[in-house]
Every structure is written in C-alpha cells, then in structure tokens.
Write an enzyme that holds these catalytic residues in place. Structure first.
Site, PDB file in Angstrom:
ATOM      1  N   ARG A   1      47.674  53.164  33.356  1.00  0.00           N
ATOM      2  CA  ARG A   1      47.078  54.304  34.076  1.00  0.00           C
ATOM      3  C   ARG A   1      46.398  53.880  35.374  1.00  0.00           C
ATOM      4  NH1 ARG A   1      46.703  59.117  31.114  1.00  0.00           N
ATOM      5  NH2 ARG A   1      47.218  58.828  28.919  1.00  0.00           N
TER       6      ARG A   1
ATOM      7  N   ASP B   1      46.862  24.970  40.475  1.00  0.00           N
ATOM      8  CA  ASP B   1      45.413  24.822  40.583  1.00  0.00           C
ATOM      9  C   ASP B   1      45.032  23.351  40.497  1.00  0.00           C
ATOM     10  OD1 ASP B   1      45.958  24.399  37.915  1.00  0.00           O
ATOM     11  OD2 ASP B   1      44.144  25.375  37.216  1.00  0.00           O
TER      12      ASP B   1
END
Length: 70
Positions: free
Chosen positions: A7, A54
């Site tokens: 949503r 990373d």
C-alpha cells in the site's frame, strides 16, 4: 530505508519503477535475501543495477606491522 509495502511502496517502489534511476544494491545474501536479489535483477537488469559492497578498501590486505616491531 523503509520496506517496500503493497500500500506504500515508498523509496524502494520509486527506485524500481523510475527508468531514469540506476540503483545501488548490496547483493551478498546477508543484507538482502537471495529471492530479493533475483527479483531486483529481473526488474532492473544489467543496465539499471549497480552492485556495491560494504567491504572496506583494506579488505584482504595483510595486517600492518605494529610500530616498533619491524
């Protein structure tokens, strides 16, 4: 970064649907689940996906000799 919601797609939804964007992605199986890696690859392909790490620049280098122990 907030999660991709059905949503509220938020930033992930914008990144996956905007053809002007190249996405940086840590695809190591630790930061992201393998199924998400596969999904992102299918959506973005090689032209819009930039794989990043990373890891530090020093990864894989030998430890420095402590001062005074040459």
């Amino acid at each position: 970064m907030p999660a991709l919601g059905h949503r509220d797609p938020g930033l992930p939804g914008a990144l996956l649907t905007d053809d002007r964007v190249t996405v940086g992605f840590i695809a190591d199986g630790v930061h992201t689940h393998p199924s998400v890696i596969k999904l992102v690859w299918r959506v973005l392909g090689a032209t819009r996906l930039n794989l990043v790490t990373d890891a530090m620049a020093a990864l894989g280098m030998r430890p420095k000799t402590p001062i005074g122990r040459l």
